[in-house]
Design a protein around this motif. Structure first.
Motif, short mmCIF file in Angstrom:
data_model
loop_
_atom_site.label_atom_id
_atom_site.label_comp_id
_atom_site.label_asym_id
_atom_site.label_seq_id
_atom_site.Cartn_x
_atom_site.Cartn_y
_atom_site.Cartn_z
N VAL A 128 0.84 -1.20 0.00
CA VAL A 128 0.00 0.00 0.00
C VAL A 128 0.87 1.25 0.00
CG1 VAL A 128 -1.61 1.36 1.39
CG2 VAL A 128 -2.00 -1.09 1.05
N ARG A 129 1.92 1.24 0.85
CA ARG A 129 2.80 2.41 0.91
C ARG A 129 3.55 2.61 -0.40
NH1 ARG A 129 3.72 0.27 6.17
NH2 ARG A 129 5.66 -0.71 5.48
N PHE A 130 4.03 1.51 -0.97
CA PHE A 130 4.80 1.62 -2.21
C PHE A 130 3.91 2.11 -3.35
CE2 PHE A 130 6.28 -0.40 -6.20
CZ PHE A 130 7.46 0.33 -6.35
N THR A 131 2.70 1.56 -3.45
CA THR A 131 1.79 1.99 -4.51
C THR A 131 1.46 3.47 -4.38
OG1 THR A 131 0.83 -0.23 -4.67
CG2 THR A 131 -0.47 1.58 -5.57
N ALA A 132 1.25 3.93 -3.14
CA ALA A 132 0.97 5.35 -2.92
C ALA A 132 2.16 6.20 -3.34
CB ALA A 132 0.63 5.59 -1.46
N ALA A 133 3.37 5.74 -3.00
CA ALA A 133 4.57 6.50 -3.38
C ALA A 133 4.74 6.52 -4.89
CB ALA A 133 5.80 5.88 -2.71
N PHE A 134 4.41 5.41 -5.54
CA PHE A 134 4.51 5.33 -7.00
C PHE A 134 3.52 6.30 -7.64
CE2 PHE A 134 4.63 3.54 -11.21
CZ PHE A 134 5.87 2.90 -11.30
N ALA A 135 2.31 6.35 -7.10
CA ALA A 135 1.30 7.26 -7.63
C ALA A 135 1.72 8.71 -7.41
CB ALA A 135 -0.05 7.00 -6.96
N ASP A 136 2.32 9.01 -6.27
CA ASP A 136 2.80 10.37 -6.01
C ASP A 136 3.87 10.76 -7.02
OD1 ASP A 136 1.12 10.64 -3.87
OD2 ASP A 136 2.65 10.19 -2.34
N GLU A 137 4.75 9.81 -7.35
CA GLU A 137 5.81 10.11 -8.31
C GLU A 137 5.23 10.31 -9.70
OE1 GLU A 137 9.79 10.89 -9.41
OE2 GLU A 137 8.65 10.93 -7.53
N GLU A 148 -7.18 9.68 -9.91
CA GLU A 148 -7.70 8.31 -10.00
C GLU A 148 -6.89 7.49 -10.99
OE1 GLU A 148 -11.82 6.01 -11.27
OE2 GLU A 148 -11.92 8.07 -10.50
N ARG A 149 -6.52 8.14 -12.10
CA ARG A 149 -5.74 7.43 -13.12
C ARG A 149 -4.33 7.10 -12.60
NH1 ARG A 149 -5.81 7.44 -18.83
NH2 ARG A 149 -4.67 5.53 -19.40
N SER A 150 -3.72 8.03 -11.90
CA SER A 150 -2.37 7.77 -11.37
C SER A 150 -2.39 6.62 -10.39
CB SER A 150 -1.80 9.03 -10.72
OG SER A 150 -2.51 9.36 -9.54
N ARG A 151 -3.44 6.55 -9.57
CA ARG A 151 -3.55 5.44 -8.62
C ARG A 151 -3.73 4.11 -9.35
NH1 ARG A 151 -7.09 8.92 -5.52
NH2 ARG A 151 -8.86 7.69 -6.29
N ALA A 152 -4.52 4.12 -10.42
CA ALA A 152 -4.76 2.88 -11.17
C ALA A 152 -3.47 2.42 -11.85
CB ALA A 152 -5.85 3.10 -12.21
N ILE A 153 -2.72 3.35 -12.43
CA ILE A 153 -1.46 2.99 -13.08
C ILE A 153 -0.47 2.43 -12.06
CG2 ILE A 153 0.55 3.90 -14.31
CD1 ILE A 153 -1.34 5.98 -15.59
N ALA A 154 -0.37 3.10 -10.91
CA ALA A 154 0.55 2.65 -9.87
C ALA A 154 0.17 1.27 -9.35
CB ALA A 154 0.56 3.66 -8.71
N ALA A 155 -1.13 1.06 -9.13
CA ALA A 155 -1.58 -0.24 -8.62
C ALA A 155 -1.26 -1.36 -9.61
CB ALA A 155 -3.08 -0.20 -8.34
N LEU A 174 11.81 4.04 -7.67
CA LEU A 174 10.98 5.14 -8.17
C LEU A 174 11.77 6.04 -9.12
CD1 LEU A 174 9.05 6.17 -4.91
CD2 LEU A 174 8.27 4.71 -6.78
N SER A 175 12.57 5.40 -9.98
CA SER A 175 13.32 6.18 -10.96
C SER A 175 12.34 6.78 -11.97
CB SER A 175 14.35 5.31 -11.68
OG SER A 175 13.72 4.52 -12.68
N ALA A 176 12.69 7.98 -12.48
CA ALA A 176 11.82 8.65 -13.44
C ALA A 176 11.62 7.79 -14.68
CB ALA A 176 12.42 10.01 -13.81
#
Length: 232
Positions: A128-137, A148-155, A174-176
Motif C-alpha cells: 500500500v505504501r509503495f503503490t501510494a509512493a509510485f502514484a505520487d511520483e 484516480e488514473r495515477s492510482r490505477a497505473i501505480a496499482a 521510483l526512478s523517473a
C-alpha cells in the motif's frame, strides 16, 4: 542369488511381505507385517512389537520426533522387485510417542501459519505504501494526470510478483525512467488502438510507431506546459 538384506544397518525391522506368510509361533496370518528371526517369520505380537503403531513415511519431522520419543521402534520395509532392494515404508512407534510428536508438529504448523499471516499483513502494508509512493511520483512527473488514473497505473505497475516495471529494481527505486515507462504502457493500452492493432496482426514495432503520436499527445497534456518528453 540371495535376496538383498533389508536395510542391515537398522536395529529392528518389520517387513511387509509380498506373499502370504504365517507366524511360525502362533500360526496366525496371513501377516500384514512380520519380523524375521532365525530366517522364520514371526507376527508382531510374538516378536513383542504388537503394541506399536504404524506411521507411514512422508512426514520427515513427524517421523523423527516419533522415533526420538519412542522407547521402542522398528523400521518397516517392503521388497521392490523391480529395483531389487528393500525400501522404507514407514516406522513402528509407541502410540504415546506418536501422539506427542503430532502435537509438536501441529504446534509448529500453527506457528508457521501465524508467521505467514503476519508476513502477509506486513507485505500488504508495504505494498500500500509503495503503490501510494509510485502514484505520487507519477503525479510529480505528470501533474496533469488525474489522481484516480495515477492510482490505477501505480496499482497495476506495482503488483507483487507480476514482473511489471514497478517491481523492477528501477521501479522500486521510483526512478523517473521506470515511472514514465509505467505511464507510457498504461496510456498505450488504454488511450490508443494499440491492442486492436496487435489483435489484427500488426507487428508490435509497427503498432507502436502508429500510436506513438497519440501517446505523446496524452503525455504532453499530463506533463503540462514547458515540460518535454518522449513517448517510449
Amino acid at each position: 542369488m540371495a535376496a538383498p538384506t533389508p536395510l542391515a544397518r537398522a536395529r529392528l525391522l518389520a517387513i511387509q511381505p509380498l506373499k502370504r506368510r504365517h507366524c511360525v509361533e502362533c500360526r496366525g496370518g496371513p501377516l500384514a507385517l512380520l519380523v524375521v528371526e532365525d530366517a522364520e517369520p514371526h507376527c508382531l505380537d510374538c516378536a513383542d512389537l504388537g503394541h506399536l503403531v504404524f506411521l507411514p513415511r512422508g512426514d520427515t519431522a513427524l517421523t523423527r520426533r516419533a522415533r526420538e520419543g519412542s522407547g521402542l521402534s522398528a523400521v518397516v520395509v517392503r521388497f521392490n522387485r523391480r529395483q531389487g532392494r528393500y525400501e522404507r515404508q514407514g516406522v513402528l512407534v509407541e502410540e504415546a510417542a506418536l501422539a506427542r510428536a503430532e502435537e509438536r508438529c501441529l504446534a509448529d504448523a500453527e506457528a508457521r501459519a501465524r508467521r505467514r499471516a503476519r508476513d502477509a499483513v506486513r507485505r500488504a502494508a508495504q505494498d500500500v505504501r509503495f503503490t501510494a509512493a509510485f502514484a505520487d511520483e507519477i503525479r510529480r512527473l505528470f501533474p496533469g494526470c488525474p489522481e484516480e488514473r495515477s492510482r490505477a497505473i501505480a496499482a497495476h505497475a506495482s503488483v507483487r510478483g507480476s514482473g511489471r516495471v514497478g517491481r523492477s529494481a528501477a521501479g522500486r527505486a521510483l526512478s523517473a525512467t521506470a515511472v514514465t515507462a509505467a505511464v507510457v504502457a498504461a496510456v498505450r493500452h488504454t488511450d490508443t488502438p494499440y491492442d486492436r492493432l496487435l489483435m489484427s496482426g500488426v507487428p508490435r514495432g509497427e503498432a507502436r510507431r502508429r500510436i506513438a503520436p497519440a501517446v505523446e499527445s496524452v503525455l504532453r497534456g499530463w506533463r503540462g506546459p514547458g515540460r518535454e518528453g518522449v513517448a517510449g
